[in-house]
Design a protein around this motif. Structure first.
Motif, short mmCIF file in Angstrom:
data_model
loop_
_atom_site.label_atom_id
_atom_site.label_comp_id
_atom_site.label_asym_id
_atom_site.label_seq_id
_atom_site.Cartn_x
_atom_site.Cartn_y
_atom_site.Cartn_z
N VAL A 113 16.26 14.84 -26.84
CA VAL A 113 15.53 15.79 -27.66
C VAL A 113 14.07 15.73 -27.22
CG1 VAL A 113 14.82 16.37 -30.01
CG2 VAL A 113 17.11 15.45 -29.58
N LEU A 114 13.55 16.87 -26.87
CA LEU A 114 12.16 16.95 -26.43
C LEU A 114 11.34 17.66 -27.50
CD1 LEU A 114 12.63 18.12 -22.73
CD2 LEU A 114 12.24 15.82 -23.57
N GLU A 115 10.20 17.10 -27.79
CA GLU A 115 9.29 17.74 -28.72
C GLU A 115 8.15 18.33 -27.89
OE1 GLU A 115 6.29 16.68 -32.42
OE2 GLU A 115 7.65 15.15 -31.66
N VAL A 116 8.02 19.64 -27.98
CA VAL A 116 6.97 20.33 -27.23
C VAL A 116 5.79 20.56 -28.16
CG1 VAL A 116 6.39 22.39 -25.92
CG2 VAL A 116 8.68 21.42 -25.76
N ILE A 117 4.67 20.06 -27.75
CA ILE A 117 3.45 20.24 -28.55
C ILE A 117 2.57 21.24 -27.81
CG2 ILE A 117 1.41 19.11 -29.51
CD1 ILE A 117 3.05 16.54 -29.62
N THR A 118 2.41 22.39 -28.44
CA THR A 118 1.61 23.45 -27.83
C THR A 118 0.19 23.40 -28.38
OG1 THR A 118 2.23 25.04 -29.53
CG2 THR A 118 3.65 24.92 -27.57
N GLU A 119 -0.67 24.16 -27.77
CA GLU A 119 -2.06 24.22 -28.21
C GLU A 119 -2.15 24.74 -29.63
OE1 GLU A 119 -6.23 26.29 -26.77
OE2 GLU A 119 -4.61 26.02 -25.32
N SER A 120 -1.29 25.70 -29.98
CA SER A 120 -1.35 26.26 -31.34
C SER A 120 -0.93 25.22 -32.38
CB SER A 120 -0.46 27.51 -31.44
OG SER A 120 0.89 27.18 -31.19
N VAL A 121 0.02 24.35 -32.05
CA VAL A 121 0.42 23.28 -32.96
C VAL A 121 -0.74 22.32 -33.18
CG1 VAL A 121 1.98 21.29 -33.23
CG2 VAL A 121 2.87 23.46 -32.40
N ILE A 122 -1.44 21.99 -32.12
CA ILE A 122 -2.61 21.10 -32.22
C ILE A 122 -3.70 21.75 -33.06
CG2 ILE A 122 -4.46 19.99 -30.91
CD1 ILE A 122 -2.36 19.61 -28.65
N ASP A 123 -3.95 23.05 -32.80
CA ASP A 123 -4.97 23.77 -33.58
C ASP A 123 -4.62 23.79 -35.06
OD1 ASP A 123 -6.45 24.25 -31.30
OD2 ASP A 123 -5.66 26.29 -31.00
N GLU A 124 -3.35 23.98 -35.39
CA GLU A 124 -2.92 24.00 -36.79
C GLU A 124 -3.14 22.62 -37.43
OE1 GLU A 124 1.15 25.34 -36.92
OE2 GLU A 124 0.63 27.26 -36.00
N ALA A 125 -2.84 21.55 -36.69
CA ALA A 125 -3.02 20.20 -37.22
C ALA A 125 -4.50 19.91 -37.45
CB ALA A 125 -2.42 19.18 -36.25
N ILE A 126 -5.34 20.35 -36.52
CA ILE A 126 -6.79 20.17 -36.68
C ILE A 126 -7.28 20.93 -37.90
CG2 ILE A 126 -9.05 20.70 -35.67
CD1 ILE A 126 -7.75 20.05 -32.92
N ALA A 127 -6.83 22.17 -38.07
CA ALA A 127 -7.25 22.99 -39.22
C ALA A 127 -6.81 22.33 -40.53
CB ALA A 127 -6.68 24.40 -39.10
N ALA A 128 -5.61 21.78 -40.55
CA ALA A 128 -5.12 21.11 -41.76
C ALA A 128 -5.96 19.88 -42.07
CB ALA A 128 -3.64 20.73 -41.59
N LEU A 129 -6.32 19.12 -41.04
CA LEU A 129 -7.15 17.93 -41.26
C LEU A 129 -8.55 18.32 -41.74
CD1 LEU A 129 -6.14 15.73 -38.19
CD2 LEU A 129 -5.69 15.24 -40.60
N GLU A 130 -9.11 19.38 -41.16
CA GLU A 130 -10.43 19.85 -41.58
C GLU A 130 -10.41 20.29 -43.03
OE1 GLU A 130 -11.22 22.81 -38.59
OE2 GLU A 130 -12.30 21.38 -37.33
N ALA A 131 -9.34 21.00 -43.42
CA ALA A 131 -9.21 21.45 -44.81
C ALA A 131 -9.10 20.25 -45.74
CB ALA A 131 -7.99 22.37 -44.96
N GLU A 132 -8.35 19.23 -45.32
CA GLU A 132 -8.20 18.03 -46.12
C GLU A 132 -9.55 17.31 -46.28
OE1 GLU A 132 -5.78 13.86 -45.65
OE2 GLU A 132 -4.75 15.69 -44.95
N LEU A 133 -10.33 17.24 -45.20
CA LEU A 133 -11.66 16.61 -45.26
C LEU A 133 -12.60 17.39 -46.18
CD1 LEU A 133 -12.18 15.57 -41.53
CD2 LEU A 133 -11.87 14.05 -43.49
N ARG A 134 -12.55 18.71 -46.12
CA ARG A 134 -13.39 19.54 -47.00
C ARG A 134 -13.00 19.32 -48.45
NH1 ARG A 134 -12.84 23.27 -42.85
NH2 ARG A 134 -11.13 24.34 -43.88
N ALA A 135 -11.72 19.22 -48.70
CA ALA A 135 -11.25 18.99 -50.08
C ALA A 135 -11.71 17.63 -50.57
CB ALA A 135 -9.72 19.09 -50.14
#
Length: 139
Positions: A113-135
């Motif tokens: 099983v291969l997990e492909v991590i694309t740039e959009s997945v990374i961007d979404e994770a960064i956005a979620a972390l930023e939102a969590e930090l703002r909260a």
């Protein structure tokens, strides 16, 4: 590149494939073939596989049958020591059986099983972390 040098290159590659296959048939491991031919293990493997692909299927079956007989002969010679329960004999016996299964394609293919991590997945994770930090900052 002139046709003469292309032909020379093809000849050299075919010669290396034949040499690698000859060494493999003689019982050498891919690592030993690589050492003898001064190349990487993966190159030795690919040279042998390329040479095998060029052999008509009937010849491959003959080679496979010969290897089968050799493995079975080795196993039969080892059997008395296996019956005595000698750990090293059992270990070698298992390896011979694994080789026999591989030779005849008896093992099921390994699925990975291969997990492909694309740039959009990374961007979404960064956005979620930023939102969590703002909260957290607002609390």
């Amino acid at each position: 590149m002139s046709d003469g040098s292309k032909d020379q290159r093809r000849y050299e590659v075919a010669k290396r494939r034949a040499q690698a296959l000859e060494l493999r048939i003689s019982g050498m491991s891919y690592r030993a073939i690589a050492d003898a031919m001064q190349c990487a293990d993966s190159t030795a493997y690919e040279l042998v596989q390329s040479a095998l692909r060029e052999i008509p299927a009937q010849n491959v079956e003959i080679l496979r049958t010969e290897h089968d007989a050799m493995i079975r002969m080795l196993f039969s010679k080892l059997m008395p020591r296996i019956d005595k329960g000698e750990p090293r004999a059992i270990e070698v016996g298992v390896k011979l059986l694994e080789r026999l299964a591989k030779l005849w394609g008896l093992d099921a293919p390994t699925r990975k099983v291969l997990e492909v991590i694309t740039e959009s997945v990374i961007d979404e994770a960064i956005a979620a972390l930023e939102a969590e930090l703002r909260a957290d900052d607002q609390d």
